[in-house]
Design a protein around this motif. Structure first.
Motif, PDB file in Angstrom:
ATOM      1  N   GLY A  13       9.576  13.066  45.642  1.00 11.25           N
ATOM      2  CA  GLY A  13       9.959  13.176  44.398  1.00 11.25           C
ATOM      3  C   GLY A  13       9.614  14.165  42.986  1.00 11.25           C
ATOM      4  N   SER A  14       9.793  13.783  41.773  1.00 13.40           N
ATOM      5  CA  SER A  14       9.393  14.654  40.844  1.00 13.40           C
ATOM      6  C   SER A  14       7.507  13.546  40.856  1.00 13.40           C
ATOM      7  CB  SER A  14       9.526  14.143  39.570  1.00 13.40           C
ATOM      8  OG  SER A  14      11.191  14.862  40.126  1.00 13.40           O
ATOM      9  N   HIS A  15       6.244  15.209  40.183  1.00  7.02           N
ATOM     10  CA  HIS A  15       4.737  14.458  40.247  1.00  7.02           C
ATOM     11  C   HIS A  15       4.268  14.420  41.233  1.00  7.02           C
ATOM     12  CE1 HIS A  15       7.259  14.663  36.543  1.00  7.02           C
ATOM     13  NE2 HIS A  15       8.722  13.029  36.604  1.00  7.02           N
ATOM     14  N   ALA A  16       5.175  14.973  41.728  1.00 12.84           N
ATOM     15  CA  ALA A  16       4.302  15.149  43.267  1.00 12.84           C
ATOM     16  C   ALA A  16       3.953  13.404  43.785  1.00 12.84           C
ATOM     17  CB  ALA A  16       2.730  15.670  43.528  1.00 12.84           C
ATOM     18  N   ARG A  17       5.186  12.732  44.138  1.00 11.22           N
ATOM     19  CA  ARG A  17       5.259  11.765  44.232  1.00 11.22           C
ATOM     20  C   ARG A  17       5.743  11.899  45.494  1.00 11.22           C
ATOM     21  NH1 ARG A  17       7.409   6.161  42.690  1.00 11.22           N
ATOM     22  NH2 ARG A  17       7.095   5.366  44.827  1.00 11.22           N
ATOM     23  N   ASN A  18       5.259  10.677  46.698  1.00 10.29           N
ATOM     24  CA  ASN A  18       5.114  11.105  48.417  1.00 10.29           C
ATOM     25  C   ASN A  18       5.205   9.342  48.573  1.00 10.29           C
ATOM     26  OD1 ASN A  18       3.105  12.020  50.201  1.00 10.29           O
ATOM     27  ND2 ASN A  18       2.912  12.703  48.215  1.00 10.29           N
ATOM     28  N   ASP A  19       5.839   9.066  49.688  1.00 13.11           N
ATOM     29  CA  ASP A  19       5.727   8.280  50.794  1.00 13.11           C
ATOM     30  C   ASP A  19       6.622   8.057  51.557  1.00 13.11           C
ATOM     31  OD1 ASP A  19       5.135   7.087  47.545  1.00 13.11           O
ATOM     32  OD2 ASP A  19       6.586   5.237  47.306  1.00 13.11           O
ATOM     33  N   GLN A  20       5.601   7.453  51.999  1.00  9.68           N
ATOM     34  CA  GLN A  20       5.676   7.071  54.377  1.00  9.68           C
ATOM     35  C   GLN A  20       5.463   5.578  54.599  1.00  9.68           C
ATOM     36  OE1 GLN A  20       3.046   9.100  52.882  1.00  9.68           O
ATOM     37  NE2 GLN A  20       4.236  10.878  52.405  1.00  9.68           N
ATOM     38  N   VAL A  21       6.616   5.024  54.777  1.00 11.70           N
ATOM     39  CA  VAL A  21       6.245   3.896  55.391  1.00 11.70           C
ATOM     40  C   VAL A  21       6.472   3.968  57.215  1.00 11.70           C
ATOM     41  CG1 VAL A  21       7.816   1.290  55.607  1.00 11.70           C
ATOM     42  CG2 VAL A  21       7.421   2.638  53.112  1.00 11.70           C
ATOM     43  N   LEU A  22       6.105   2.698  57.849  1.00 11.40           N
ATOM     44  CA  LEU A  22       6.602   2.264  59.368  1.00 11.40           C
ATOM     45  C   LEU A  22       6.450   0.994  59.126  1.00 11.40           C
ATOM     46  CD1 LEU A  22       6.873   2.980  61.899  1.00 11.40           C
ATOM     47  CD2 LEU A  22       4.516   2.987  62.196  1.00 11.40           C
ATOM     48  N   ASP A  23       7.264  -0.043  59.722  1.00 14.49           N
ATOM     49  CA  ASP A  23       7.448  -0.881  60.173  1.00 14.49           C
ATOM     50  C   ASP A  23       7.767  -1.257  61.689  1.00 14.49           C
ATOM     51  OD1 ASP A  23       6.828  -3.866  60.798  1.00 14.49           O
ATOM     52  OD2 ASP A  23       8.489  -4.260  59.035  1.00 14.49           O
ATOM     53  N   VAL A  24       7.104  -1.228  62.326  1.00 19.95           N
ATOM     54  CA  VAL A  24       7.500  -1.246  64.550  1.00 19.95           C
ATOM     55  C   VAL A  24       6.722  -2.517  64.808  1.00 19.95           C
ATOM     56  CG1 VAL A  24       5.462   0.116  64.390  1.00 19.95           C
ATOM     57  CG2 VAL A  24       7.482   0.114  66.232  1.00 19.95           C
ATOM     58  N   ALA A  25       8.293  -2.732  65.546  1.00 19.30           N
ATOM     59  CA  ALA A  25       7.541  -4.400  66.378  1.00 19.30           C
ATOM     60  C   ALA A  25       7.784  -4.263  67.896  1.00 19.30           C
ATOM     61  CB  ALA A  25       8.176  -5.094  65.748  1.00 19.30           C
ATOM     62  N   ALA A  26       7.415  -4.612  68.989  1.00 14.42           N
ATOM     63  CA  ALA A  26       7.622  -4.768  70.494  1.00 14.42           C
ATOM     64  C   ALA A  26       7.303  -5.872  71.224  1.00 14.42           C
ATOM     65  CB  ALA A  26       7.144  -3.308  71.111  1.00 14.42           C
ATOM     66  N   GLY A  27       8.006  -5.893  72.416  1.00 15.40           N
ATOM     67  CA  GLY A  27       7.762  -7.395  72.995  1.00 15.40           C
ATOM     68  C   GLY A  27       8.537  -8.145  73.674  1.00 15.40           C
TER      69      GLY A  27
END
Length: 700
Positions: free
Chosen positions: A190-204
């Motif tokens: 996004g504007s103003h150098a906004r950058n986000d990353q999200v990771l949610d992983v599950a295994a079983g």
């Protein structure tokens, strides 16, 4: 998806459970299963994953006084960087702003420990005496499965106090019917150098699982509607992991741990936050599916630690003309440890949940002039808190349409003052050094819920009363206590809130309307009074009696297939009894109107947020973070969004917040610091101007 499902700790109570969060949330309804009370009958049934395309702009209640949602749902304004930012989506919530991130949440004009925060079943506390690292700054909303809010003193299950409400960010234990894995991930720019990353992983497998949740959020300084750069950038990250044993679908034993850190620039303070270290550990057990009246057993222990550094040299240069012309740093830490055990039973027409909880937390600090010089100093513990409570909450159903919900708890709480001196730059011997305050706190509520027989209308009325011990910020941060007392620790009394809550919800296939109202009396409300002129920099904590009232309401209309029109309104009012002065830090009247369209692949929406002028203020009074700066102007902000569902697992969304680049400032706000050219007379910090963002989400 190999049968992944969550083991829920709670379920929505019987009243109003048919009422939706919003159309945009229905595609993820299987992920939203909790509300204010009740025992789980077992794990949530698995559902096919279909990413929603419509963006959340406002949330309706899911049960009386309760809002529950999946915080991973797309939202506007730009996706939240902290817990307080996400809560603004819920009518009645505002944020005490200080620029970019880490604002403090305010519900119905109430602030601080009047809001009980529970994150992953444990209490989280900030350490900064001025709440630069308020508890919500350690919460990354998209790494949680569910957000549940109970407004008012209408539950006793999650700790003492909570006169304004209870906020729970929850992660469910996993259960896999067959070997497999699931994934949720997103990336935002996004504007103003906004950058986000999200990771949610599950295994079983059916016998156990592993899960990793992580996020990173970064932004540069934003530009307000007047084109002025605001010192507001941040860079934060969190990582949490859990391993669990699931011998059957009704049982889970989970060990979890997490870490996080970051930095944040503050235009309204003389220092920035250069460290937000979090270390969390927990163990929990959930067991259901018993034969007989016992339905569920839940138990957990936790250890949450924060290590926070504030300085005036990492993200800025010291101001040679300011109060801190040389490099300075302060390092504070807090450790919260606790445990909770709760059992739930069900008989014909009666449900009961009861248990015990305990919490202890310690605060420590060190500070020194010079770059990094604090690291050579030993930690000094200055405060210690403990509380132990017993609680019970029951639902008695007379038939399918009438019920009473009631609860009570009692807590033994104490606080110990371990400061040897007070007074900041001119230390004086502390008259309460080594003193321990002990209090017994009581809370109770009762609520009647009724669903009409011939019309789709439900209503409720509830009366609650709770006692709240002053928190760390109210006992240790002020420079003075009430007149005639040695300090705030000795002089500030326990706060007592008595509140009546009323509400109704009407719903047909294409139209719904809801409203909630409250009226309350607060005895010994804890208020801060700030000095001016030669007394600038001084603060006094004292008790006043207050009256409060207000409410929220909303409508939802589906005029045609794929279209939805929503509106909401929130109002809060407070007055100091006797003097007739306004209760400070009250948000102004706020309205939201949104229009959304959702097709098979494409969606679009628009949001108009309007805020009225606030003229009822109490100059230089407030709380540990903010004070009333005088009247504020009203404003309107228009935002738009759109999305394309590439397939059932992949979604691309984009939005423009503040489309017309409006210059405005929130009423609840800090004054700009002189280090950045703000005048000596208080001026509120301007909010971001036109902001563009794009987000890609993946779910498997």
């Amino acid at each position: 998806m190999a049968g992944a499902q969550g083991v829920s700790g709670d379920e929505i109570g019987p009243a109003l459970t048919s009422l939706p969060l919003a159309d945009e949330a229905e595609a993820s309804a299987a992920l939203v299963t909790s509300a204010s009370r009740g025992a789980s009958a077992g794990p949530v049934a698995p559902a096919a994953v279909t990413l929603p395309t419509v963006v959340v702009t406002s949330l309706a209640p899911t049960a009386p006084l309760t809002v529950a949602t999946d915080p991973r749902l797309p939202r506007q304004p730009v996706p939240a960087s902290d817990g307080a930012d996400y809560l603004k989506t819920i009518p009645g919530f505002t944020t005490l702003r200080n620029g970019g991130t880490n604002g403090d949440p305010v519900l119905r004009g109430m602030f601080g420990s009047r809001l009980n925060l529970v994150a992953n079943e444990g209490a989280m506390h900030g350490a900064c005496p001025s709440r630069m690292d308020n508890p919500m700054s350690y919460v990354a909303p998209e790494t949680y499965d569910r957000l549940t809010v109970v407004k008012g003193p209408q539950t006793v299950l999650w700790g003492p106090g909570a006169s304004a409400g209870t906020v729970r960010f929850e992660r469910d234990p996993e259960y896999f019917e067959a070997p497999g894995a699931r994934l949720h991930a997103s990336a935002l720019a996004g504007s103003h150098a906004r950058n986000d990353q999200v990771l949610d992983v599950a295994a079983g497998t059916p016998l156990g699982y592993g899960r990793v949740s992580a996020n990173r959020s970064e932004s540069g300084d934003y530009v307000d509607g007047d084109g002025r750069r605001v010192h507001s950038g941040w860079n934060k990250w969190n990582a949490d992991a859990a391993v669990g044993w699931t011998p059957d679908a009704e049982t889970a034993l989970e060990l979890n741990a997490g870490i996080g850190d970051g930095e944040a620039a503050y235009a309204g303070r003389s220092m920035d936050g250069s460290r937000f270290r979090r270390d969390s550990f927990g163990l929990r057990f959930v067991r259901g599916g018993f034969d007989g009246v016992l339905e569920r057993v839940q138990a957990n222990v936790y250890d949450n630690r924060v290590d926070h550094v504030m300085d005036n040299y990492t993200l800025r240069d010291p101001d040679p003309m300011g109060s801190m012309p040389m490099p300075m740093a302060s390092n504070v830490g807090r450790q919260a440890q606790g445990a909770r055990v709760a059992l739930a039973w069900a008989w014909t027409g009666v449900e009961l949940e009861a248990g015990v909880d305990h919490q202890r937390n310690q605060h420590r600090r060190r500070n020194a002039p010079g770059v990094g010089m604090y690291l050579a100093l030993p930690w000094v513990e200055d405060a210690r808190f403990r509380s132990s409570g017993v609680f019970a909450e029951a639902t008695v159903s007379f038939d399918d349409r009438r019920r009473v919900v009631a609860g009570a708890r009692i807590d033994s709480a104490d606080a110990k003052d371990q400061r040897l001196t007070t007074g900041g730059m001119r230390p004086q011997p502390n008259p309460t050094a080594g003193v321990t305050r002990e209090e017994t706190l009581q809370a109770a509520f009762a609520r009647y819920e009724h669903e009409a027989e011939r019309v789709p209308l439900a209503w409720y009325a509830g009366l609650g009363r709770t006692e709240r011990m002053p928190d760390y910020w109210e006992l240790f941060s002020p420079t003075q206590g009430p007149v005639g007392t040695p300090n705030a620790f000795a002089g500030v009394d326990v706060e007592t809130t008595t509140q009546l809550d009323l509400g109704l919800h009407y719903k047909r296939q294409r139209f719904e309307a809801w409203a909630s109202a409250y009226v309350g009396r607060i005895d010994d409300y804890v208020l801060f009074r700030y000095g001016t002129g030669t007394m600038a920099g001084m603060s006094r904590a004292l008790n006043v009696d207050a009256n409060i009232r207000g409410g929220e309401g909303g409508i939802g209309l589906r005029p045609a297939k794929g279209w939805r029109l929503d509106g909401s309104l929130a109002y809060a009012w407070g007055e100091q009894r006797g003097s007739g002065r306004a209760l400070p830090q009250m948000p102004p009247l706020e309205a939201r109107v949104s229009l959304a369209y959702e097709g098979m692949a494409w969606s679009a929406g628009a949001l108009l947020r309007g805020v009225a002028a606030q003229t009822r203020t109490s100059l230089d009074e407030g709380n540990v973070v903010g004070r009333d700066l005088g009247a504020s102007s009203g404003f309107g902000v228009f935002s738009v969004n759109g999305a394309y569902r590439i397939d059932r697992n992949l979604r691309l969304g984009a939005g423009v917040d503040n489309l017309f680049d409006r210059a405005y400032a929130e009423h609840l706000n800090l004054a700009g610091n002189s280090s950045f050219g703000y005048p000596a007379d208080p001026v509120r910090i301007g909010e971001p101007g036109r902001t563009l963002w794009v987000k890609l989400s993946v779910e498997y």
